[in-house]
Design a protein around this motif. Structure first.
Motif, PDB file in Angstrom:
ATOM      1  N   ASN A 191      18.860  -7.912 -15.724  1.00 32.12           N
ATOM      2  CA  ASN A 191      18.004  -8.434 -14.659  1.00 32.12           C
ATOM      3  C   ASN A 191      16.528  -8.197 -14.958  1.00 32.12           C
ATOM      4  O   ASN A 191      16.142  -7.126 -15.449  1.00 32.12           O
ATOM      5  CB  ASN A 191      18.357  -7.782 -13.321  1.00 32.12           C
ATOM      6  CG  ASN A 191      19.709  -8.240 -12.803  1.00 32.12           C
ATOM      7  OD1 ASN A 191      20.147  -9.350 -13.100  1.00 32.12           O
ATOM      8  ND2 ASN A 191      20.380  -7.389 -12.038  1.00 32.12           N
ATOM      9  N   HIS A 192      15.703  -9.210 -14.632  1.00 39.73           N
ATOM     10  CA  HIS A 192      14.262  -9.112 -14.830  1.00 39.73           C
ATOM     11  C   HIS A 192      13.561  -9.727 -13.622  1.00 39.73           C
ATOM     12  O   HIS A 192      13.927 -10.812 -13.167  1.00 39.73           O
ATOM     13  CB  HIS A 192      13.832  -9.833 -16.110  1.00 39.73           C
ATOM     14  CG  HIS A 192      14.520  -9.324 -17.335  1.00 39.73           C
ATOM     15  ND1 HIS A 192      14.077  -8.239 -18.040  1.00 39.73           N
ATOM     16  CD2 HIS A 192      15.659  -9.757 -17.954  1.00 39.73           C
ATOM     17  CE1 HIS A 192      14.888  -8.022 -19.057  1.00 39.73           C
ATOM     18  NE2 HIS A 192      15.859  -8.925 -19.033  1.00 39.73           N
ATOM     19  N   SER A 193      12.543  -9.041 -13.125  1.00 38.41           N
ATOM     20  CA  SER A 193      11.819  -9.490 -11.941  1.00 38.41           C
ATOM     21  C   SER A 193      10.546 -10.230 -12.343  1.00 38.41           C
ATOM     22  O   SER A 193       9.805  -9.783 -13.232  1.00 38.41           O
ATOM     23  CB  SER A 193      11.467  -8.294 -11.052  1.00 38.41           C
ATOM     24  OG  SER A 193      10.739  -8.713  -9.920  1.00 38.41           O
ATOM     25  N   ILE A 194      10.298 -11.371 -11.691  1.00 46.42           N
ATOM     26  CA  ILE A 194       9.066 -12.138 -11.883  1.00 46.42           C
ATOM     27  C   ILE A 194       8.445 -12.327 -10.500  1.00 46.42           C
ATOM     28  O   ILE A 194       9.070 -12.906  -9.607  1.00 46.42           O
ATOM     29  CB  ILE A 194       9.333 -13.506 -12.531  1.00 46.42           C
ATOM     30  CG1 ILE A 194      10.122 -13.345 -13.836  1.00 46.42           C
ATOM     31  CG2 ILE A 194       8.018 -14.233 -12.801  1.00 46.42           C
ATOM     32  CD1 ILE A 194      10.533 -14.666 -14.461  1.00 46.42           C
ATOM     33  N   CYS A 195       7.217 -11.838 -10.320  1.00 43.58           N
ATOM     34  CA  CYS A 195       6.567 -11.879  -9.010  1.00 43.58           C
ATOM     35  C   CYS A 195       5.318 -12.758  -9.060  1.00 43.58           C
ATOM     36  O   CYS A 195       4.616 -12.808 -10.077  1.00 43.58           O
ATOM     37  CB  CYS A 195       6.194 -10.469  -8.551  1.00 43.58           C
ATOM     38  SG  CYS A 195       7.632  -9.396  -8.285  1.00 43.58           S
ATOM     39  N   TYR A 196       5.039 -13.415  -7.941  1.00 42.50           N
ATOM     40  CA  TYR A 196       3.928 -14.354  -7.852  1.00 42.50           C
ATOM     41  C   TYR A 196       3.067 -14.042  -6.628  1.00 42.50           C
ATOM     42  O   TYR A 196       3.584 -13.737  -5.550  1.00 42.50           O
ATOM     43  CB  TYR A 196       4.437 -15.793  -7.727  1.00 42.50           C
ATOM     44  CG  TYR A 196       5.414 -16.210  -8.798  1.00 42.50           C
ATOM     45  CD1 TYR A 196       4.971 -16.714 -10.013  1.00 42.50           C
ATOM     46  CD2 TYR A 196       6.788 -16.103  -8.590  1.00 42.50           C
ATOM     47  CE1 TYR A 196       5.863 -17.102 -10.994  1.00 42.50           C
ATOM     48  CE2 TYR A 196       7.690 -16.492  -9.561  1.00 42.50           C
ATOM     49  CZ  TYR A 196       7.224 -16.990 -10.766  1.00 42.50           C
ATOM     50  OH  TYR A 196       8.118 -17.371 -11.727  1.00 42.50           O
ATOM     51  N   THR A 197       1.745 -14.141  -6.818  1.00 47.45           N
ATOM     52  CA  THR A 197       0.800 -14.069  -5.708  1.00 47.45           C
ATOM     53  C   THR A 197      -0.277 -15.117  -5.948  1.00 47.45           C
ATOM     54  O   THR A 197      -0.845 -15.183  -7.041  1.00 47.45           O
ATOM     55  CB  THR A 197       0.144 -12.679  -5.599  1.00 47.45           C
ATOM     56  OG1 THR A 197       1.159 -11.680  -5.529  1.00 47.45           O
ATOM     57  CG2 THR A 197      -0.725 -12.593  -4.353  1.00 47.45           C
ATOM     58  N   ALA A 198      -0.550 -15.941  -4.950  1.00 48.16           N
ATOM     59  CA  ALA A 198      -1.578 -16.975  -5.068  1.00 48.16           C
ATOM     60  C   ALA A 198      -2.820 -16.552  -4.293  1.00 48.16           C
ATOM     61  O   ALA A 198      -2.725 -15.959  -3.215  1.00 48.16           O
ATOM     62  CB  ALA A 198      -1.058 -18.311  -4.550  1.00 48.16           C
ATOM     63  N   PHE A 199      -3.991 -16.857  -4.869  1.00 51.90           N
ATOM     64  CA  PHE A 199      -5.271 -16.545  -4.245  1.00 51.90           C
ATOM     65  C   PHE A 199      -6.070 -17.829  -4.079  1.00 51.90           C
ATOM     66  O   PHE A 199      -6.069 -18.689  -4.968  1.00 51.90           O
ATOM     67  CB  PHE A 199      -6.070 -15.557  -5.098  1.00 51.90           C
ATOM     68  CG  PHE A 199      -5.403 -14.222  -5.278  1.00 51.90           C
ATOM     69  CD1 PHE A 199      -5.706 -13.162  -4.439  1.00 51.90           C
ATOM     70  CD2 PHE A 199      -4.469 -14.028  -6.288  1.00 51.90           C
ATOM     71  CE1 PHE A 199      -5.093 -11.930  -4.603  1.00 51.90           C
ATOM     72  CE2 PHE A 199      -3.845 -12.799  -6.462  1.00 51.90           C
ATOM     73  CZ  PHE A 199      -4.155 -11.752  -5.615  1.00 51.90           C
ATOM     74  N   ASP A 200      -6.766 -17.958  -2.946  1.00 51.81           N
ATOM     75  CA  ASP A 200      -7.662 -19.097  -2.797  1.00 51.81           C
ATOM     76  C   ASP A 200      -9.084 -18.673  -3.129  1.00 51.81           C
ATOM     77  O   ASP A 200      -9.359 -17.502  -3.419  1.00 51.81           O
ATOM     78  CB  ASP A 200      -7.561 -19.731  -1.405  1.00 51.81           C
ATOM     79  CG  ASP A 200      -7.992 -18.789  -0.290  1.00 51.81           C
ATOM     80  OD1 ASP A 200      -8.712 -17.811  -0.567  1.00 51.81           O
ATOM     81  OD2 ASP A 200      -7.609 -19.029   0.869  1.00 51.81           O
ATOM     82  N   ILE A 201      -9.990 -19.636  -3.093  1.00 54.76           N
ATOM     83  CA  ILE A 201     -11.345 -19.376  -3.568  1.00 54.76           C
ATOM     84  C   ILE A 201     -12.137 -18.480  -2.623  1.00 54.76           C
ATOM     85  O   ILE A 201     -13.202 -17.971  -2.972  1.00 54.76           O
ATOM     86  CB  ILE A 201     -12.082 -20.709  -3.815  1.00 54.76           C
ATOM     87  CG1 ILE A 201     -13.263 -20.503  -4.765  1.00 54.76           C
ATOM     88  CG2 ILE A 201     -12.518 -21.340  -2.504  1.00 54.76           C
ATOM     89  CD1 ILE A 201     -13.845 -21.774  -5.284  1.00 54.76           C
ATOM     90  N   ILE A 202     -11.625 -18.257  -1.417  1.00 53.20           N
ATOM     91  CA  ILE A 202     -12.303 -17.333  -0.498  1.00 53.20           C
ATOM     92  C   ILE A 202     -11.553 -16.004  -0.429  1.00 53.20           C
ATOM     93  O   ILE A 202     -11.638 -15.269   0.548  1.00 53.20           O
ATOM     94  CB  ILE A 202     -12.476 -17.950   0.904  1.00 53.20           C
ATOM     95  CG1 ILE A 202     -11.131 -18.341   1.508  1.00 53.20           C
ATOM     96  CG2 ILE A 202     -13.406 -19.142   0.854  1.00 53.20           C
ATOM     97  CD1 ILE A 202     -11.240 -18.842   2.944  1.00 53.20           C
TER      98      ILE A 202
ATOM     99  N   SER B 217      -4.959 -14.355   0.110  1.00 49.08           N
ATOM    100  CA  SER B 217      -3.795 -14.389  -0.770  1.00 49.08           C
ATOM    101  C   SER B 217      -2.516 -14.627   0.017  1.00 49.08           C
ATOM    102  O   SER B 217      -2.438 -14.365   1.224  1.00 49.08           O
ATOM    103  CB  SER B 217      -3.673 -13.080  -1.553  1.00 49.08           C
ATOM    104  OG  SER B 217      -3.373 -12.002  -0.682  1.00 49.08           O
ATOM    105  N   THR B 218      -1.514 -15.114  -0.702  1.00 48.14           N
ATOM    106  CA  THR B 218      -0.181 -15.250  -0.128  1.00 48.14           C
ATOM    107  C   THR B 218       0.503 -13.886  -0.116  1.00 48.14           C
ATOM    108  O   THR B 218       0.010 -12.914  -0.699  1.00 48.14           O
ATOM    109  CB  THR B 218       0.678 -16.194  -0.977  1.00 48.14           C
ATOM    110  OG1 THR B 218       0.810 -15.626  -2.294  1.00 48.14           O
ATOM    111  CG2 THR B 218       0.053 -17.564  -1.094  1.00 48.14           C
ATOM    112  N   GLU B 219       1.639 -13.816   0.537  1.00 53.90           N
ATOM    113  CA  GLU B 219       2.507 -12.659   0.370  1.00 53.90           C
ATOM    114  C   GLU B 219       3.113 -12.714  -1.032  1.00 53.90           C
ATOM    115  O   GLU B 219       3.362 -13.791  -1.576  1.00 53.90           O
ATOM    116  CB  GLU B 219       3.624 -12.673   1.418  1.00 53.90           C
ATOM    117  CG  GLU B 219       3.132 -12.606   2.854  1.00 53.90           C
ATOM    118  CD  GLU B 219       2.443 -11.291   3.168  1.00 53.90           C
ATOM    119  OE1 GLU B 219       2.812 -10.266   2.551  1.00 53.90           O
ATOM    120  OE2 GLU B 219       1.539 -11.282   4.023  1.00 53.90           O
ATOM    121  N   LYS B 220       3.346 -11.548  -1.631  1.00 52.89           N
ATOM    122  CA  LYS B 220       3.969 -11.522  -2.956  1.00 52.89           C
ATOM    123  C   LYS B 220       5.432 -11.921  -2.838  1.00 52.89           C
ATOM    124  O   LYS B 220       6.165 -11.402  -2.001  1.00 52.89           O
ATOM    125  CB  LYS B 220       3.851 -10.138  -3.581  1.00 52.89           C
ATOM    126  CG  LYS B 220       4.431 -10.070  -4.995  1.00 52.89           C
ATOM    127  CD  LYS B 220       4.117  -8.757  -5.678  1.00 52.89           C
ATOM    128  CE  LYS B 220       4.895  -7.612  -5.068  1.00 52.89           C
ATOM    129  NZ  LYS B 220       4.716  -6.358  -5.829  1.00 52.89           N
TER     130      LYS B 220
END
Length: 504
Positions: free
Chosen positions: A367-378, A381-384
């Motif tokens: 098993n391998h975990s891949i996590c994402y977080t998005a940021f806007d220009i201000i 951020s999203t929840e991870k």
């Protein structure tokens, strides 16, 4: 006498060509190729309903003609342009458009040859024309200016790589809201990056005087509206962050920045300077609107889930985030993923995506975990959100192998026979089986035989080329002798002694 020369590359647009306001911003940077050549990369945005900028197909490789021409101005002792030469035209590939908001966005990279007969290798590149789309304030003309220094750096002996910056052609801000805009900037050399407002005019030291160039308009530094920025707008130069309380009149404003790189944090003189100009649109918000609307992920696949893939199977996910102009989708994982650049999804600046791919080998079983977080220009951020990839061994493979005869066998699925050409002077093919358990069997070289006599030079320096077995070869005698010398290639692939009896 030593004369220091500065060269300016200027892109001029015929001001009579367009009667409508159509420019929506852009950025230009460059990359060194060779002694006198650089790649110029530019991203520009225009009104879509202008004929030369109409786009409705993002998959097309056809260049949009665009507008503007690249010219070179050489400055010498007079401090004024002495000569000019046409270099290029600013066409581009369409990479985005919006019918509703009436804009086209595109980019291109062109190879430019710089002048060679100069004692200075510092250049000024300029792109100018008429007009911006209607603005609340600011100059109607546009100009983007950058500097190119092709001298070797003092700290590493290499030609500098300038910074790059990206931002959409416009940002829509709600009246009465406080924003902190983080400008996405990068530098290949790892230099310190700083941002500043573009100057109404910049003064360049020529050996015999000064010459003034505006960084915002080609049509004269006396224009009082050049480089004018909206009120209530502050710039953190070290962090490249703009803080803005949008309480000015609604409408469009130009933000004109120069992005510069420095060898150290204490350095006074920049290594290079590139332009970044974009639009801010201030709009009234509805009474039910909030100033803080965080970006979100669009779940085109099941997030927070387990995805099972066999080894050597390609894992691919498209990660889409929407919100107030996404500036980054950060990926955190312990495995080596291939991650694409951040791109606009469809024709809306509110949706952006990256592609994530990976082909796991057997060492990654588990098993391998891949996590994402998005940021806007201000900086919101999203929840991870995380996905677990379970790599299994349900499909067996024989690993890459080199046998005792130096034949290389690539990764092969189980229960597969592989046929390769025999090596060296041997002909036909060698076969090898990858068993159901993922283990290589011994290779079968029985079909490999010597069907040729290999190239040879005899003691009289006569060259005999590779020849099929059971063949007699006749070649001309060497030196002052005339006639033919013959030699047989036997059935065993061995050359017999040559017969020189006919050489006289």
């Amino acid at each position: 006498m030593y004369i220091n020369l500065v060269v300016t590359v200027l892109i001029i647009v015929n001001p009579l060509r367009f009667c409508l306001s159509h420019f929506r911003g852009g950025t230009i940077t460059w990359r060194y190729k060779s002694t006198q050549q650089i790649y110029i990369k530019y991203k520009l945005s225009f009104r879509r309903d202008i004929y030369d900028h109409f786009c409705n197909n993002l998959d097309s490789n056809v260049l949009i003609r665009g507008e503007g021409y690249l010219e070179t101005f050489v400055f010498s002792h007079s401090g004024y342009p002495d000569s000019r030469s046409l270099i290029n035209q600013m066409s581009y590939l369409c990479t985005g458009f919006s019918e509703d908001e009436n804009w086209t966005y595109g980019q291109n990279t062109v190879l430019v040859t710089m002048p060679i007969d100069l004692t200075s290798r510092t250049y000024i590149l300029r792109y100018s024309g008429k007009y911006w789309i209607p603005l609340v304030s600011g100059s109607p003309e546009w100009l983007l200016q950058l500097t190119v220094n092709l001298t070797s750096r003092g700290d590493n002996g290499r030609i500098n790589s300038p910074p790059t910056a990206s931002v959409p052609p416009f940002l829509r801000l709600k009246y009465g809201c406080l924003y902190s805009l983080s400008i996405p900037v990068k530098d290949e050399d790892g230099d310190i990056i700083k941002c500043r407002w573009a100057n109404t005019y910049a003064r360049y030291n020529i050996t015999y005087g000064w010459y003034r160039w505006s960084e915002c308009s080609y049509y004269g530094y006396s224009n009082k509206l050049l480089c004018q920025t909206p009120s209530n707008l502050l710039l953190n130069k070290d962090m490249c962050v703009i803080t803005y309380n949008s309480t000015v009149s609604t409408g469009f404003y130009v933000v004109a920045l120069q992005i510069e790189d420095f060898a150290t944090g204490e350095a006074v003189n920049e290594l290079s300077s590139i332009p970044l100009q974009f639009l801010i649109e201030v709009t009234f918000q509805n009474s039910t609107d909030s100033c803080e609307i965080k970006p979100v992920f669009e779940t085109l696949h099941d997030m927070n889930s387990i995805i099972e893939i066999p080894v050597y199977t390609r894992y691919h996910q498209t990660i889409i985030a929407s919100g107030f102009t996404i500036s980054e989708i950060k990926v955190i994982s312990q495995i080596q993923l291939t991650i694409s650049e951040l791109l606009m999804y469809g024709t809306s600046y509110e949706r952006w995506y990256i592609n994530v791919t990976w082909i796991p080998s057997p060492i990654y079983i588990g098993n391998h975990s891949i996590c994402y977080t998005a940021f806007d220009i201000i900086s919101q951020s999203t929840e991870k959100i995380c996905t677990t990839v379970n790599v299994t061994s349900s499909i067996n493979y024989c690993m890459e192998n080199v046998d005792s005869f130096h034949t290389k066998w690539n990764i092969t699925a189980a229960n597969t026979q592989v046929n390769l050409s025999c090596t060296n002077e041997y002909m036909d093919s060698v076969s090898r089986n990858c068993s159901g358990g993922g283990i290589w069997e011994e290779p079968n070289y029985i079909q490999c035989s010597t069907h040729y006599c290999v190239e040879n030079v005899d003691k009289f320096n006569t060259k005999w080329n590779t020849t099929v077995i059971n063949t007699q070869v006749n070649v001309s005698c060497t030196g002052e002798y005339v006639g033919n010398v013959s030699r047989n290639c036997t059935g065993e692939g061995i050359w017999e002694e040559p017969d020189y009896s006919q050489c006289i």
